[in-house]
Structure formats: structure tokens, C-alpha cells
Design an enzyme around this catalytic site. Structure first.
Site, short mmCIF file in Angstrom:
data_model
loop_
_atom_site.label_atom_id
_atom_site.label_comp_id
_atom_site.label_asym_id
_atom_site.label_seq_id
_atom_site.Cartn_x
_atom_site.Cartn_y
_atom_site.Cartn_z
N GLY A 14 -119.41 29.36 -12.08
CA GLY A 14 -118.37 28.45 -11.62
C GLY A 14 -117.05 28.68 -12.33
N THR A 15 -116.15 27.74 -12.17
CA THR A 15 -114.83 27.86 -12.79
C THR A 15 -114.94 27.93 -14.30
OG1 THR A 15 -113.78 26.68 -10.97
CG2 THR A 15 -112.59 26.76 -13.05
N LYS A 83 -97.59 23.25 -6.58
CA LYS A 83 -97.56 21.85 -7.00
C LYS A 83 -96.42 21.69 -8.00
CE LYS A 83 -100.20 18.58 -9.87
NZ LYS A 83 -101.42 18.43 -10.71
N VAL A 193 -132.53 30.37 -16.58
CA VAL A 193 -133.00 30.16 -17.95
C VAL A 193 -134.12 29.12 -17.90
CG1 VAL A 193 -132.39 29.34 -20.26
CG2 VAL A 193 -130.74 30.69 -18.94
#
Length: 548
Positions: A14-15, A83, A193
Site C-alpha cells: 500500500g501507500t 490542491k 507472514v
């Protein structure tokens, strides 16, 4: 022989995971003499990748530039938009009880006659017709009203006329960081894991992978989201709740098509509702929106109904369109007591989360990874490095918490939720001291010089519109001159006029950066350009708030 750690294992993608991998690999290995530090990311093939948020703060372009990212490719790959401010709607009411809006921009003015121009604004009022402090200090809101971008057409990467951040698709951003990281030598293991091994000191010594067997660990970064597989479940690090500071503990995120894909605001919207607030993040391809609320004041069904009424009222969900299929997400607000324990650092939601009012989630990941590089561990596990790192991360979380608390504490909305946020929520001693100080003088640089993200201007932009300084007069006002204020105003108006004349339409700028053929305003928006609201079951929500 170096005593520095030579192998870093990151658990979780992910990020949080991939941005951490990029920062460690880039900042440690780019000009390193000798063998590179090996960075390996282990990512479950069974857990869907979801992002931490879709808006960023003003330092994000600098990070991307330092990482050597092609900004145009970032816009293309992540459906990004610009933005330049946050618009806070209905967060307070005026003297007649009418809700109003104000902006929190990314730009700050210089001095006027050697003094903070907020003193001039407080004494003399607006230099022109607009009563807001931001319109009297910066050009940001003028560009937003005209839907202008912050850069000329065909400009260079990272070129800007005013400060900006990004709106981006967090899932696509994580994939983009993954692809760049892999091209630069980060190792990727897709496996689960199933067990974590510890040595006699309690440090993590290895990971048992479902398919790949035992993976040895020298130093590990936990990016496993709220599950916090290593920090919480194995190392048993306590969690410090911020529930007595901030009431919101639920979110309802959803993706929607643009009402008009050629009209994209260069700002995030935060609109207050009865038991929280709604974010609106306009990407190039769609709109990300959602309701952050308190379960103590709304049931899930009540919040969903209130959110949909709002979407229909503002036109994001047309009358007659089916209700989107949404999921209510529980948010754990607070942080890990420590962020670095033994040979493990937790980054992203595995170390904590604060509601996304100021879009600080990706920034928190950035700083956690930057500080890890700055305090990169040795094989002896220096306690001094870990202690300093934990102190920095604690202060960052407290800074973000206190700034968001300021938004709620200074709202005068009459709803029960907002009264509880104002009167019942805890304020830190440092925030109480600052608010009391600012009754006697305006915020200044010495008040926030130890803070990483929010300076005294950020507080001014949030406090002034709500009347915090109303009818207050300060001794320093005797040192300022009206003609200086008028001259500043004339220069700013000239600057606004220049920007409005030279800056392109935001949508056209995005299409130009992406290399797309812009849709024509006169085009019949049937098909691709027209928002299509599908059946309830086919609209997928984006879970972009609570997990990394």
C-alpha cells in the site's frame, strides 16, 4: 566493516509500505559508497491494497521531486489534480446564525512595514471589499473561484506560481510507488507472514512465510495497517487513544463521477454536518467523498441517510439516482505508545491514525520514513536513536491532534455533537496555553517554531474567520500604518489579476500535463463525459480513510 543495518524488511504494501521503501532506498542508497542497503517488501497476495487518503499537504511535491519522480507521470498514473487550499464550509455560523465558509490556503504573506499583516487586518479591516482574512493575504481563493491551476500550460515539472499539493488516487499512488521502487532495486515478496520469531532479547529475528519459509530479519518496518501485526500483536506495544480529544470514530467513503468532468476545483472541501464533516476530493477521473462522524451522535443508518441527503443537496448525487453501496468504517483514533521498539518501527496505520481533516496521513508516513533514515539504526540497536525517533513521532502526532482539536474547539455550531466537541473534549495543556496567549496577542513565529507542519499562519487562517480575535485589540497595533496596509493590498490585487489572466483553467492544465485531448466545453456530454450513476450494487466504495 560497517555496523549499520544492511537489510531492511518491510511487511505490508500500500501507500505506507511502498512510500517507505522508496524513501529508504532513495535517501540511503543513491550516493552510498559500498554495497547498497537491501530493502525487501513482503506483501500479502490475499489482502487487497487500499490507501490512506486522497489529499496531501504542501510538502508532497518536494518529496516527489527529491525521490526523482516524473511529476507528469504522477498525474497520469494517479489521476491527480492540484490542491491549493482547503475550503471549510459550515464549520461556524455568523451573528445571524447563518453558516459560512472560509479557506485554509497553502501560501503565507510576508511582513507589511516589518510587521505581521494580520495586525493590519485586525486593526484596519479588509483593504478591499472581501471580508475574509485569506482573500486579504493570498491569491489562493481567487484562483479557486475561477477554477484556475497553479502553473502555466506547458510548464516544467514542479513549476508553480503559488504553492500546491495533490489530490490523488491513493490505491494508484501505492502501485506507482511500487513500480518505481521495483525498478530501482527494491525486492518484492508476495507471501503471507504466518509467524514472527523473536530472539532472547525480544527483538524480531525472522518471519515465517506461508510459501517461502523462514525469512531472516535484521531490521523490520511494520506497515500492516490497523492490524499492526508486529508492533501490536507480537511486541505488545500499548495503544494511546485520542478519543477524549476527538469524537469522530466512523467514516463512510464513496467514489462518485464528476458532475461535469471539465470543471474541477483545485481545492479540497470539508463541509460540516450534524455529527461530523464530509470531505470532497476532486480527482481528474472522479470525486472521492465521505462522511467522518461520531457513533455517539449518529447510528450508521442515520449517518448514511444524512450523508446521502448532503450529496443530493450539493448535486454530487442527482435526485433520482440510486444510493451508492457504501461501507461504514470503524476508525481507531490515537497512536502507539512508542513507534520504534527493539528492531521494529511501525509506519502508517500500524502506528496510529488521526481523522483526515487536514490530509495528514501520507505526510505522517513521509516523516516517519524520513526520520527513520535520519536515525538509521546500527546493529547494536542504539537506544538513543530509538528514543529520539519516538520523541519526534510523538510530537508530530500531538501537533496534528492539537491543530485538528482547534477546528472543533473554536466552532460555534449549535448541534449537540459540536457542543460536545467544543465543551467536553480534552485540550492539551500546550494548546490551552497558546489559545490563552492569543487572547492577548496574535499568533507569531515563536509560538510554533517547534512544530513540523502547522505554523502560526495556519492557526490564524483557522481562528480568524471564527471570530476568535473579534473585538480584541493588541498593543502592537500602535506600531502599524494604514498606508502600508493599503499598499500591500494594491500589490496583492495586482498579483491576483496577473494570475487570473495568465493561469489556465485547472482541467485544461491537467489535460495538458497528462497529454490528453481536452473535452470541449461545448461538447454534448453524453457517454464518456456525462456522469453515469449505476445501480446500487455496482458502485464500489473506496476505502481510503482507515487502512494503509
Amino acid at each position: 566493516m560497517s555496523d549499520r543495518v544492511e537489510n531492511v524488511t518491510i511487511v505490508g504494501g500500500g501507500t505506507a509500505g511502498w512510500l517507505t521503501a522508496m524513501i529508504i532506498n532513495t535517501f540511503i542508497n543513491t550516493f552510498r559508497e559500498g554495497p547498497a542497503v537491501k530493502v525487501t517488501l513482503i506483501e500479502s497476495p490475499k489482502i487487497p491494497t487500499v490507501g490512506v487518503g486522497e489529499a496531501t499537504v504542501a510538502g508532497m511535491p518536494s518529496l516527489m521531486q527529491q525521490l526523482g519522480i516524473d511529476e507528469a507521470e504522477l498525474f497520469r498514473r494517479c489521476n491527480a489534480s492540484f490542491k491549493v487550499s482547503v475550503r471549510f464550509g459550515d464549520w461556524a455560523v455568523d451573528g445571524r446564525g447563518k453558516p459560512f465558509a472560509f479557506y485554509h490556503p497553502f501560501n503565507f504573506p510576508g511582513t507589511v512595514g516589518g510587521y505581521n499583516p494580520a495586525y493590519h487586518f485586525n486593526r484596519f479591516g479588509p483593504y478591499g471589499g472581501d471580508p475574509s482574512i485569506t482573500d486579504n493575504m493570498t491569491a489562493n481563493s481567487a484562483l479557486i473561484h475561477a477554477r484556475k491551476g497553479p502553473r502555466a500550460l506547458n510548464g516544467e515539472n514542479y513549476e508553480k506560481s503559488i504553492g500546491y499539493a495533490y489530490h490523488l488516487d491513493a490505491g494508484l499512488f501505492g502501485e506507482f510507488m511500487r513500480d518505481v521502487a521495483l525498478s530501482r532495486g527494491v525486492q518484492h515478496i508476495r507471501d503471507d507472514v504466518v509467524e514472527v520469531f523473536q530472539d532472547e532479547t525480544g527483538a524480531v529475528s525472522g518471519l515465517q512465510l506461508e510459501k517461502g519459509g523462514r525469512h531472516p530479519v535484521e531490521f523490520v518496518v511494520d506497515c500492516t495497517g490497523f492490524k499492526s501485526l508486529i508492533m501490536k500483536e507480537v511486541l505488545k506495544e500499548p495503544f494511546i487513544s485520542y478519543g477524549d480529544y476527538l469524537l469522530n470514530d466512523r467514516a463512510i467513503p464513496v467514489q462518485l463521477p464528476h458532475r461535469d468532468p471539465t470543471k474541477i476545483e483545485p481545492c479540497t472541501r470539508s463541509t460540516a454536518l450534524g455529527a461530523g464533516w464530509v470531505w470532497r476530493v476532486p480527482l481528474y477521473s472522479r470525486v472521492g467523498t465521505g462522511y467522518v462522524f461520531s457513533s455517539a451522535f449518529r447510528s450508521d443508518d442515520e449517518a448514511r441517510d444524512e450523508f446521502f441527503r448532503h450529496l443530493r443537496a450539493v448535486g454530487d448525487l442527482p435526485t433520482g439516482a440510486p444510493d451508492p453501496d457504501v461501507k461504514v468504517i470503524k476508525m481507531r483514533i490515537g497512536r502507539s505508545q512508542r513507534f520504534w521498539v527493539k528492531n521494529c518501527v511501525a509506519i502508517g496505520l500500524s502506528n496510529g491514525f488521526i481523522e483526515p481533516l487536514e490530509a495528514t496521513a501520507i505526510y505522517s508516513v513521509e516523516m516517519a520514513a524520513r526520520w527513520l533514515v535520519g536515525h538509521f539504526p546500527d546493529k547494536k540497536g542504539s537506544p538513543a536513536l530509538a528514543n529520539r525517533y519516538n520523541g519526534l513521532m510523538t510530537s508530530l502526532y500531538e501537533e496534528i491532534r492539537d491543530f485538528i482539536s482547534t477546528h472543533y474547539h473554536t466552532s460555534n455550531r449549535p448541534d449537540p455533537f459540536w457542543k460536545a466537541a467544543r465543551y467536553d473534549c480534552r485540550l492539551s495543556e500546550s494548546l490551552q496555553e497558546r489559545l490563552e496567549l492569543w487572547k492577548a496577542r496574535l499568533p507569531e513565529i515563536t509560538d510554533t517554531q517547534d512544530q513540523k507542519l502547522f505554523n502560526f499562519w495556519n492557526y490564524l487562517y483557522v481562528l480568524h474567520p471564527k471570530g476568535f480575535f473579534k473585538d480584541r485589540h493588541f498593543p502592537l497595533e500602535g506600531s502599524i500604518r494604514h498606508e502600508h496596509w493599503q499598499a500591500f493590498g494594491r500589490r496583492l490585487e495586482e498579483r491576483k489579476a496577473e494570475l487570473l489572466r495568465t493561469m489556465p483553467d485547472h482541467y485544461q492544465l491537467l489535460a495538458n500535463i497528462r497529454g490528453d485531448e481536452p473535452l470541449q466545453q461545448a461538447l454534448n456530454l453524453d457517454g464518456l463525459a456525462k456522469p453515469v450513476f449505476e445501480s446500487r450494487a455496482s458502485v464500489r466504495p473506496t476505502i481510503s480513510v482507515p487502512t494503509a
